[in-house]
Design an enzyme around this catalytic site. Structure first.
Site, PDB file in Angstrom:
ATOM      1  N   SER A 283       0.825  -1.212   0.000  1.00 33.28           N
ATOM      2  CA  SER A 283       0.000   0.000   0.000  1.00 33.28           C
ATOM      3  C   SER A 283       0.854   1.256   0.000  1.00 33.28           C
ATOM      4  CB  SER A 283      -0.913  -0.027   1.230  1.00 33.28           C
ATOM      5  OG  SER A 283      -1.249   1.267   1.619  1.00 33.28           O
ATOM      6  N   LYS A 284       0.496   2.165  -0.879  1.00 30.39           N
ATOM      7  CA  LYS A 284       1.227   3.424  -1.001  1.00 30.39           C
ATOM      8  C   LYS A 284       1.125   4.228   0.315  1.00 30.39           C
ATOM      9  CE  LYS A 284       2.481   6.956  -4.052  1.00 30.39           C
ATOM     10  NZ  LYS A 284       3.878   6.953  -4.302  1.00 30.39           N
TER      11      LYS A 284
END
Ligand code: GLU
Length: 370
Positions: A283-284
């Site tokens: 996840s960014k």
């Protein structure tokens, strides 16, 4: 394959493509090419709140950069145009109304405040509110109100939604080529909103069914987060009298990390002052590398594609790890897709990248000496 292979990549323009998204696009593309099928690009822009201007162009450019060719869809056109969902509003309304007429769906006129109040009342009783068979005939719906009242509300332009009338206590099932048989009891599901008059847009639930059917999609290959919804979508197919596609839900891409604080993003240490290892979804939000980061860092396209192809898939009968796009098209076989999550490993990608750079040097050497 019993019907022509037609697959789609259906991103929502909510930001740049992430690594899992590139993998979904790549697998669809390889599958289409391997089976001499058609690769379709559909833009799912029905969530006006999450829409990010420019994201669609970015997606198109990223696919081009990767060498993923689109045969039909946004940017290319084709027999089922338009391929951008916001341009297909009338189509969805027509099909939502068809379900209302057939008794599979109904109008609901509840306002956001009324729904909030119902949620709060349920919470006070220690329950979770569900819009379902237990309440739909007691609330402001076309199932409860007299026909004239429904007509009057529609005529005077009150806001409404169309909800699916989920049957009570029925088992719905589906088979996934990767994950096997999945079943769910309909009493655990609520009456999903299919269409909203407020923005004249469908929800994902309706739009994905209608489009996959009208675009004659044979196989739906997408992230595993849609697996639990798939049996309920089969019920929608049944309501319309359509044949569902064959499903392949891809395992999530994970990363090995340490437990971090949501706010500060700093590691949370255990009582001995040590970091706590975890495996979580890439996840960014947590600062994990995105596809965009890899491009900016200058990783070679060939290395990225090669590495991403192996995130959740392995070729049968070979230990070979290096594959060009042409190799992948030749050998990609859906039976080699894993059930279990795959782990994104930056070191492994960097190793692939180094090997590709070395192979370029080796190739160019004879030319230099010639
Ligand atoms: N628009 C969905 C997404 O971006 C695609 C879901 C699907 O492929 O059906 O996650």
């Amino acid at each position: 394959m019993e019907r022509p292979v037609r697959v789609r990549f259906a991103p929502s323009p909510t930001g740049p493509l992430h690594i899992g998204g590139v993998r979904t696009a790549l697998y669809n593309y390889l599958f289409a090419r391997r089976h001499k099928g058609t690769m379709i690009l559909r833009i799912e822009d029905t969530d006006s709140q999450r829409f990010v201007p420019g994201a669609e162009d970015y997606i198109l450019e990223s696919l081009k950069w990767c060498g993923i060719e689109i045969d039909e869809g946004v940017g290319v056109g084709g027999p089922h145009a338009p391929y951008r969902q916001s341009e297909r509003r009338e189509i969805y309304l027509k099909y939502a109304l068809r379900l209302v007429d057939a008794g599979w769906a109904y109008y609901a006129f509840d306002t956001a405040e009324e729904l909030d109040a119902l949620r709060r009342e349920a919470e006070a009783r220690g329950e979770a509110f569900a819009y379902n068979y237990a309440v739909r005939e007691k609330l402001a719906t076309s199932l409860a109100l007299p026909a004239e009242e429904v007509k009057a509300r529609l005529d005077r332009g009150d806001q409404w939604v169309i909800r699916f009338r989920m049957p009570e206590n029925q088992t719905v099932e589906m088979d996934d080529l990767i994950r096997g048989h999945v079943e769910v009891n309909t009493s655990t599901l609520d009456d999903k909103v299919l269409y909203k008059s407020a923005d004249a847009l469908p929800t994902y639930h309706l739009a994905n069914i209608v489009d996959d059917h009208l675009m004659a999609i044979s196989h739906v290959m997408r992230g595993t987060e849609y697996l639990s919804s798939a049996p309920k979508y089969n019920l929608l197919y049944e309501a319309f009298g359509w044949k569902p596609p064959i499903y392949l839900h891809l395992p999530p891409v994970m990363i090995e990390s340490v437990l971090k604080d949501k706010e500060t993003k700093q590691p949370i240490l255990d009582e001995n002052g040590n970091e706590q290892p975890i495996v979580r979804k890439l996840s960014k939000r947590w600062g994990d590398p995105s596809f965009e980061d890899l491009l900016q860092k200058g990783y070679l396209k060939e290395a990225i594609i090669n590495y991403i192809a192996l995130l959740g898939w392995a070729p049968k009968d070979t230990n070979e790890e290096f594959f060009s796009m042409d190799d992948l098209i030749r050998i990609f076989d859906e039976n080699g897709i894993n059930k279990s999550p795959s782990i994104f490993d930056t070191n492994k990608l960097t190793w692939f990248n180094a090997e590709y750079i070395l192979s370029l040097i080796h190739i160019s050497e004879p030319t230099r000496h010639a």
